[in-house]
Design an enzyme around this catalytic site. Structure first.
Site, PDB file in Angstrom:
ATOM      1  N   ARG A  56       0.828  -1.208   0.000  1.00 41.46           N
ATOM      2  CA  ARG A  56       0.000   0.000   0.000  1.00 41.46           C
ATOM      3  C   ARG A  56       0.863   1.259   0.000  1.00 41.46           C
ATOM      4  O   ARG A  56       1.901   1.321   0.655  1.00 41.46           O
ATOM      5  CB  ARG A  56      -0.933   0.015   1.214  1.00 41.46           C
ATOM      6  CG  ARG A  56      -1.891   1.195   1.251  1.00 41.46           C
ATOM      7  CD  ARG A  56      -3.097   0.907   2.111  1.00 41.46           C
ATOM      8  NE  ARG A  56      -3.914  -0.150   1.549  1.00 41.46           N
ATOM      9  CZ  ARG A  56      -5.057  -0.558   2.086  1.00 41.46           C
ATOM     10  NH1 ARG A  56      -5.506   0.002   3.183  1.00 41.46           N
ATOM     11  NH2 ARG A  56      -5.751  -1.531   1.532  1.00 41.46           N
ATOM     12  N   PHE A  83       3.425  10.152   0.588  1.00 46.76           N
ATOM     13  CA  PHE A  83       3.292  10.082   2.044  1.00 46.76           C
ATOM     14  C   PHE A  83       4.149   8.938   2.576  1.00 46.76           C
ATOM     15  O   PHE A  83       5.235   9.154   3.096  1.00 46.76           O
ATOM     16  CB  PHE A  83       1.822   9.909   2.412  1.00 46.76           C
ATOM     17  CG  PHE A  83       1.540   9.962   3.893  1.00 46.76           C
ATOM     18  CD1 PHE A  83       2.382  10.630   4.770  1.00 46.76           C
ATOM     19  CD2 PHE A  83       0.416   9.339   4.411  1.00 46.76           C
ATOM     20  CE1 PHE A  83       2.112  10.678   6.138  1.00 46.76           C
ATOM     21  CE2 PHE A  83       0.135   9.377   5.766  1.00 46.76           C
ATOM     22  CZ  PHE A  83       0.990  10.048   6.627  1.00 46.76           C
ATOM     23  N   ASN A 125       1.133   0.212  12.647  1.00 46.66           N
ATOM     24  CA  ASN A 125       0.299  -0.370  13.703  1.00 46.66           C
ATOM     25  C   ASN A 125      -1.154   0.024  13.512  1.00 46.66           C
ATOM     26  O   ASN A 125      -1.476   0.881  12.695  1.00 46.66           O
ATOM     27  CB  ASN A 125       0.797   0.037  15.094  1.00 46.66           C
ATOM     28  CG  ASN A 125       0.798   1.538  15.298  1.00 46.66           C
ATOM     29  OD1 ASN A 125      -0.146   2.231  14.940  1.00 46.66           O
ATOM     30  ND2 ASN A 125       1.871   2.065  15.887  1.00 46.66           N
ATOM     31  N   PHE A 136       6.784   0.845   7.475  1.00 43.51           N
ATOM     32  CA  PHE A 136       6.613   1.753   6.341  1.00 43.51           C
ATOM     33  C   PHE A 136       7.809   2.676   6.237  1.00 43.51           C
ATOM     34  O   PHE A 136       8.601   2.819   7.187  1.00 43.51           O
ATOM     35  CB  PHE A 136       5.305   2.551   6.453  1.00 43.51           C
ATOM     36  CG  PHE A 136       5.221   3.474   7.643  1.00 43.51           C
ATOM     37  CD1 PHE A 136       5.763   4.754   7.606  1.00 43.51           C
ATOM     38  CD2 PHE A 136       4.569   3.070   8.801  1.00 43.51           C
ATOM     39  CE1 PHE A 136       5.669   5.612   8.700  1.00 43.51           C
ATOM     40  CE2 PHE A 136       4.468   3.913   9.904  1.00 43.51           C
ATOM     41  CZ  PHE A 136       5.026   5.188   9.848  1.00 43.51           C
ATOM     42  N   LEU A 145       2.337  11.836  12.416  1.00 44.75           N
ATOM     43  CA  LEU A 145       2.642  10.475  12.865  1.00 44.75           C
ATOM     44  C   LEU A 145       3.497  10.450  14.130  1.00 44.75           C
ATOM     45  O   LEU A 145       3.729   9.371  14.692  1.00 44.75           O
ATOM     46  CB  LEU A 145       3.375   9.711  11.747  1.00 44.75           C
ATOM     47  CG  LEU A 145       2.627   9.561  10.422  1.00 44.75           C
ATOM     48  CD1 LEU A 145       3.467   8.766   9.435  1.00 44.75           C
ATOM     49  CD2 LEU A 145       1.281   8.897  10.638  1.00 44.75           C
TER      50      LEU A 145
END
Length: 251
Positions: A56, A83, A125, A136, A145
């Site tokens: 993803r 991102f 998570n 990631f 984040l």
């Protein structure tokens, strides 16, 4: 930009992700985030990431808010071209993967590790202290984040361009890559944990068990007696017979 790198602690540990989109070199913050780094290194040594995909690419940044009635409302803050790219799930669905600890392990936040640039490697998570195997890599600054995901490494050198190349691949409406790049293997070039012993998988246990059973059932090999008649001719055969005759004595 240089101040950002200066503020980050020194790394200790290094792995290389061999992917179908090129190598990605990752240096580890093993002193600041030992649990996450140990989990990542051991899973890599055991081959748990081999064959997994980057399943993803997130570009939309969603945030949550809780109303006085306790209802969670999701809203879109802004759309950013790059991102993160996410991987580390053996199932390739985004819902799989287990840690080496037998369950989720706690977050590890550090004041000198912040989501202020691209190329940072962190644990994915589903909530607080819900770290397993997925991780990631950031493609841009991601302040939202901070203190939600454990940063345990950074992409080193020019291999960041392979990360950016992955982030530019075509995706579907669910932000899943149409042709997902794959991690073919991971090479641990500097292991900061010399006490790690890779676990044996259930498949390997069955293979070893069946091999030992076959070995036990295999009958002992009989010693083959040479047939002199086939191996020797004429005088050579007579000489051999003479050598084997107990009645002949050396004078």
């Amino acid at each position: 930009m240089s101040n950002i790198y200066i503020q980050e602690p020194h790394t200790s540990g290094k792995v290389v992700l061999h992917t179908t989109a090129g190598d990605i070199s990752i240096e580890l913050f093993s002193k600041e985030t030992p649990k996450a780094c140990r989990n990542f290194v051991q899973l890599a040594l055991e081959g748990q990431y081999d064959g997994t995909i980057f399943h993803r690419y997130y570009s939309n940044r969603w945030f949550t808010n809780v109303t006085p009635e306790g209802i969670i409302v999701y809203f879109l803050l802004r759309i950013v071209p790059g991102f993160i790219i996410q991987g580390g799930d053996p199932t390739g669905t985004g819902f799989g993967g287990e840690s080496i600890y037998g369950g989720p392990f706690a977050d590890e936040f550090h004041t000198r590790l912040r989501f202020v640039r691209r190329g940072l490697v962190a644990m994915a998570n589903a909530g607080k202290s819900d770290n397993r195997s997925q991780f990631f890599i950031t493609l841009d600054r991601a302040d939202e984040l901070q203190n939600k995901h454990t940063i345990f490494g950074k992409v080193a050198g020019d291999t960041i361009f392979n990360v950016l190349k992955i982030g530019e691949l075509e995706v579907d409406e669910n932000e899943r890559p149409l042709y997902p790049p794959k991690i073919t293997s991971i090479e641990v070039t500097y292991n900061p944990f010399d006490d790690i012993i890779p676990r044996i998988s259930e498949v390997e246990k069955k293979v070893q068990s069946s091999a030992s059973v076959v070995q036990k059932e295999e009958p002992p090999k009989k010693r083959i007696k040479k047939n002199v008649a086939l191996l020797s001719f004429g005088e050579e055969a007579q000489e051999l017979d003479a050598d084997n005759d107990p009645n002949l004595k050396i004078k």
